[in-house]
Design a protein around this motif. Structure first.
Motif, PDB file in Angstrom:
ATOM      1  N   LYS A   1      -1.201 -10.821  -0.283  1.00 47.35           N
ATOM      2  CA  LYS A   1      -0.860 -10.057   0.918  1.00 47.35           C
ATOM      3  C   LYS A   1      -0.091  -8.813   0.493  1.00 47.35           C
ATOM      4  O   LYS A   1       0.794  -8.886  -0.351  1.00 47.35           O
ATOM      5  CB  LYS A   1       0.000 -10.893   1.859  1.00 47.35           C
ATOM      6  N   ARG A   2      -0.446  -7.683   1.106  1.00 42.26           N
ATOM      7  CA  ARG A   2       0.258  -6.441   0.788  1.00 42.26           C
ATOM      8  C   ARG A   2       1.583  -6.441   1.527  1.00 42.26           C
ATOM      9  O   ARG A   2       1.630  -6.639   2.736  1.00 42.26           O
ATOM     10  CB  ARG A   2      -0.588  -5.236   1.178  1.00 42.26           C
ATOM     11  N   ALA A   3       2.671  -6.223   0.809  1.00 41.67           N
ATOM     12  CA  ALA A   3       4.003  -6.277   1.402  1.00 41.67           C
ATOM     13  C   ALA A   3       4.591  -4.886   1.630  1.00 41.67           C
ATOM     14  O   ALA A   3       4.952  -4.545   2.750  1.00 41.67           O
ATOM     15  CB  ALA A   3       4.944  -7.088   0.513  1.00 41.67           C
ATOM     16  N   ILE A   4       4.691  -4.111   0.571  1.00 45.52           N
ATOM     17  CA  ILE A   4       5.380  -2.825   0.655  1.00 45.52           C
ATOM     18  C   ILE A   4       4.588  -1.773  -0.111  1.00 45.52           C
ATOM     19  O   ILE A   4       4.361  -1.924  -1.311  1.00 45.52           O
ATOM     20  CB  ILE A   4       6.790  -2.927   0.044  1.00 45.52           C
TER      21      ILE A   4
ATOM     22  N   VAL B   1       3.354  -3.302  -3.468  1.00 47.45           N
ATOM     23  CA  VAL B   1       3.830  -4.607  -3.909  1.00 47.45           C
ATOM     24  C   VAL B   1       3.118  -5.635  -3.056  1.00 47.45           C
ATOM     25  O   VAL B   1       3.060  -5.514  -1.838  1.00 47.45           O
ATOM     26  CB  VAL B   1       5.353  -4.742  -3.737  1.00 47.45           C
ATOM     27  N   CYS B   2       2.552  -6.650  -3.708  1.00 43.73           N
ATOM     28  CA  CYS B   2       1.837  -7.710  -3.009  1.00 43.73           C
ATOM     29  C   CYS B   2       2.488  -9.046  -3.356  1.00 43.73           C
ATOM     30  O   CYS B   2       3.192  -9.149  -4.356  1.00 43.73           O
ATOM     31  CB  CYS B   2       0.367  -7.719  -3.416  1.00 43.73           C
ATOM     32  N   TYR B   3       2.237 -10.042  -2.509  1.00 43.75           N
ATOM     33  CA  TYR B   3       2.820 -11.354  -2.764  1.00 43.75           C
ATOM     34  C   TYR B   3       1.881 -12.449  -2.317  1.00 43.75           C
ATOM     35  O   TYR B   3       0.935 -12.226  -1.563  1.00 43.75           O
ATOM     36  CB  TYR B   3       4.171 -11.497  -2.056  1.00 43.75           C
ATOM     37  N   ARG B   4       2.159 -13.647  -2.792  1.00 42.56           N
ATOM     38  CA  ARG B   4       1.459 -14.844  -2.355  1.00 42.56           C
ATOM     39  C   ARG B   4       2.378 -16.035  -2.607  1.00 42.56           C
ATOM     40  O   ARG B   4       3.323 -15.944  -3.400  1.00 42.56           O
ATOM     41  CB  ARG B   4       0.135 -15.039  -3.081  1.00 42.56           C
ATOM     42  N   VAL B   5       2.118 -17.129  -1.930  1.00 41.08           N
ATOM     43  CA  VAL B   5       2.861 -18.358  -2.162  1.00 41.08           C
ATOM     44  C   VAL B   5       1.924 -19.302  -2.904  1.00 41.08           C
ATOM     45  O   VAL B   5       0.826 -19.592  -2.436  1.00 41.08           O
ATOM     46  CB  VAL B   5       3.345 -18.991  -0.842  1.00 41.08           C
TER      47      VAL B   5
END
Length: 110
Positions: free
Chosen positions: A77-80, A88-92
């Motif tokens: 997921k694109r965050a910032i 900056v992207c993230y995932r769990v």
């Protein structure tokens, strides 16, 4: 003109090639310099930036960030957004948050 291997000075051809590279990649070099300047500001080292990213992702409502699937099948997921085409992207994964800096998100965002 063939260069003498013991002469460290660039040839005219070398100088022309360097100038061409600098011109072609000027925007990339400027973006890199701007990104480094952000990280080098007092109080803005990697740790505060990471904390700001985590705080921003925590404030985001679920399902509102664009998602994309990487070549290895993982969904991020694109965050910032940081700068042009970089975010900056993230995932769990396995109960832990993972972060990545991604350049030019693929066209299969959902």
């Amino acid at each position: 003109m063939k260069k003498n291997l013991t002469d460290p000075r660039p040839t005219v051809e070398d100088e022309d090639a360097y100038a061409d590279v600098r011109q072609r990649f000027a925007e990339h070099l400027q973006q890199f310099a701007r990104g480094m300047a952000v990280l080098e500001r007092p109080g803005r080292g990697p740790a505060p930036v990471a904390q700001a990213i985590i705080a921003a992702t925590a404030r985001t409502a679920p399902g509102t960030n664009p998602r994309f699937q990487a070549a290895d099948g993982t969904v991020w997921k694109r965050a910032i957004p940081l700068m042009d085409n970089i975010a900056v992207c993230y995932r769990v994964a396995e109960g832990e948050m993972q972060f990545a800096v991604v350049e030019r998100l693929p066209s299969n965002e959902t």
